[in-house]
Enzyme design. Structure first.
Site, short mmCIF file in Angstrom:
data_model
loop_
_atom_site.label_atom_id
_atom_site.label_comp_id
_atom_site.label_asym_id
_atom_site.label_seq_id
_atom_site.Cartn_x
_atom_site.Cartn_y
_atom_site.Cartn_z
N HIS A 225 0.83 -1.19 0.00
CA HIS A 225 0.00 0.00 0.00
C HIS A 225 0.87 1.24 0.00
O HIS A 225 1.85 1.33 0.71
CB HIS A 225 -0.90 0.01 1.25
CG HIS A 225 -1.76 1.23 1.32
ND1 HIS A 225 -2.96 1.32 0.65
CD2 HIS A 225 -1.59 2.42 1.96
CE1 HIS A 225 -3.48 2.52 0.87
NE2 HIS A 225 -2.68 3.20 1.66
N SER B 243 -7.13 4.15 9.73
CA SER B 243 -7.92 4.16 8.50
C SER B 243 -7.27 3.29 7.43
O SER B 243 -7.92 2.43 6.83
CB SER B 243 -8.05 5.62 8.02
OG SER B 243 -8.52 5.70 6.70
N ASP C 150 -14.85 3.12 8.26
CA ASP C 150 -13.81 4.03 7.78
C ASP C 150 -14.37 5.00 6.75
O ASP C 150 -14.04 6.19 6.77
CB ASP C 150 -12.64 3.24 7.17
CG ASP C 150 -11.63 4.19 6.53
OD1 ASP C 150 -11.03 4.99 7.28
OD2 ASP C 150 -11.49 4.17 5.30
N LYS D 139 -8.39 -0.98 6.25
CA LYS D 139 -8.71 -1.42 4.89
C LYS D 139 -7.80 -2.59 4.46
O LYS D 139 -8.24 -3.52 3.79
CB LYS D 139 -8.57 -0.24 3.92
CG LYS D 139 -9.74 0.73 4.05
CD LYS D 139 -9.57 1.97 3.20
CE LYS D 139 -8.67 2.97 3.85
NZ LYS D 139 -8.96 4.37 3.55
N ARG E 146 -14.24 13.29 8.84
CA ARG E 146 -12.96 13.96 9.14
C ARG E 146 -12.62 14.98 8.07
O ARG E 146 -12.08 16.05 8.35
CB ARG E 146 -11.84 12.91 9.24
CG ARG E 146 -11.90 12.07 10.51
CD ARG E 146 -11.04 10.82 10.39
NE ARG E 146 -9.67 11.14 10.03
CZ ARG E 146 -8.88 10.36 9.30
NH1 ARG E 146 -9.31 9.19 8.86
NH2 ARG E 146 -7.65 10.73 9.02
N1 URA Z 1 -5.69 7.66 3.49
C1 URA Z 1 -6.61 6.92 4.12
O1 URA Z 1 -7.00 5.88 3.63
N2 URA Z 1 -7.09 7.35 5.30
C2 URA Z 1 -6.70 8.49 5.88
O2 URA Z 1 -7.16 8.81 6.95
C3 URA Z 1 -5.74 9.26 5.22
C4 URA Z 1 -5.26 8.82 4.02
#
Ligand code: URA
Ligand code: CA
Length: 434
Positions: free
Chosen positions: A82, A183, A161, A187, A168
């Site tokens: 990632h 976050s 999320d 994922k 946010r």
């Molecule tokens: N990328 C994400 O997936 N989440 C965040 O909070 C910031 C960047």
């Protein structure tokens, strides 16, 4: 339990336990707790932070808020990769076949691009015929047969999320390290991989522009991995200029093929070898990083990595003739050059601005359902440390729709900083956090 007390406790800097976080997050997803209370909590977290255990608890609650993908039909240790968001970051298109050639099974579910960063799924769809929505069975079958498959995300992954991130975004609480770390990791965990390689970008085009902040984010994510038993390593890498020379969907596919042929730009090639070696190591194929890097270089030299790319394209309905005939990819009608107005050395290229320029040309979407033009984008000609003379070409815009051309040209021009003194190139990798 009351949301009020949880917000109060966090405001006072106390640690929340898992039951309290579950109450808050699950209640939020179920629409039992309103936006305003969760925003107050997020702001309290922004100021007070969370410790490693609390961050890991939040991560698991978010990961388990929706579907958890089961990759067990794929044999072997699945390693996911990632990136925290780059511009012109074509690494997935290169790393997937490269790692597969070294025996690492790659079962990747990727997203689409939004705003100034591109998404792997969009890039793959620049290949005529390429199908990114396979059934689960076809997806697993392809991974077991060819060693790799990349498809778009389906199902209901991490709804907590999604909801929290959107909140946010409008309450000035994105830039909190525990919230970003949980976050991203939620994922990845819901995505089902056994181990994770993280590419944490630092510099002008990154989320975190300071190395010290990028390091904290990397450490927070590696710690989550440790807490939840998922082997995770983080590479902190440079984003003071776009990676490689291509930004835009078809342009990046072309670049990925070049790298797999051993003829790509040095920076992106080296980064793929480094991250690929980390994947090989985590998969248990090879425990020495130097030997893993050598193995991957050999997979490029022998053509095996390129063959894996061809296998994936063919297996997913795409036209593999693009490999030898890149003109079969969508091409823009016009090319516009951006030239230097002075003599000197390139000291920075703001990747964020380049990403916005590419979006203005139509390479990225401004809204979730927007259309994108596969052909357009930006070809970077001069990179950091290059010497330039007045009139030299810095970058070339590939253009179809001209409605935002002026703004795009201005963005590209202003993304370049030029100084009189000679400049050293930035390191590609600053640190590795294990
Ligand atoms: N990328 C994400 O997936 N989440 C965040 O909070 C910031 C960047
Ligand atoms: Ca690139």
């Amino acid at each position: 339990m009351r949301a009020y007390d949880i917000i109060y406790k966090k405001r006072e800097g106390e640690k929340l336990n898992k039951k309290e976080l579950e109450f808050l997050i699950n209640g939020y997803v179920a629409d039992k707790i309103p936006d305003y209370q969760v925003s107050a909590w997020a702001m309290a977290v922004f100021f007070q932070g969370m410790d490693a255990e609390e961050t890991a608890d939040l991560t698991m609650i978010m990961a388990e808020s929706g579907d958890m993908i089961d990759l067990s039909p794929v044999k072997g240790t699945k390693v996911d990769k990632h990136s925290t968001g780059g511009v012109g970051d074509t690494t997935t298109l290169i790393l997937a076949p490269l790692a597969a050639a070294a025996g690492v099974p790659v079962a990747k579910m990727s997203g689409r691009g939004l705003g100034h960063t591109g998404g792997t799924i969009d890039k793959l769809e620049a290949i005529p015929g390429f199908n990114t929505s396979l059934s689960r069975e076809e997806f697993f079958e392809n991974v077991n047969k060819y060693g790799l498959s990349i498809v778009g995300q389906t199902g209901n992954l991490t709804p907590a999320d999604k909801k929290l991130y959107a909140l946010r975004d409008v309450t000035a609480t994105v830039e909190s390290i525990p919230l970003i770390a949980s976050s991203i990791m939620s994922k990845k965990i819901a995505g089902g991989a056994d181990a994770i390689v993280l590419d944490v970008k630092t510099g002008s085009g990154a989320f975190m522009q300071e190395l010290s902040e990028s390091r904290k984010l990397a450490e927070a994510m590696v710690n989550i991995g440790k807490e939840v038993g998922q082997n995770t390593v983080a590479y902190i890498t440079d984003m003071n200029e776009p990676l490689g020379l291509a930004v835009g969907n078809a342009l990046e596919v072309k670049e990925a093929i070049k790298v797999l042929k051993g003829k790509g730009p040095d920076d992106i090639t080296e980064l793929c070898i480094e991250l690929g070696a980390a994947m090989v190591k985590l998969s248990g194929q090879e425990d020495d990083l130097e030997r893993a890097k050598k193995l991957l270089k050999e997979k490029i030299r022998s053509g095996e990595a390129l063959q894996k790319f061809a296998d994936m394209v063919t297996a997913q309905g795409g036209d593999a003739d693009i490999i030898d005939n890149p003109e079969l990819l969508p091409q823009a009608e016009k090319k516009m050059k951006v030239k230097s107005e002075q003599n000197g050395y390139i000291s920075a290229i703001n990747a964020h601005k380049i990403g916005i320029a590419a979006m203005l040309l139509g390479a990225g979407r401004e809204t979730k359902d927007g259309d994108i033009d596969m052909a357009v984008g930006i070809e970077i000609v001069k990179k950091i440390a290059d010497e330039v003379k007045k009139g030299d070409v810095l970058a070339v815009l590939h253009v179809n729709d001209e409605s935002n051309l002026e703004a795009a040209l201005e963005k590209v021009k202003s993304s370049y900083s030029i100084t009189e003194e000679k400049i050293e190139k930035n390191p590609l990798i600053y640190e590795i956090i294990e």
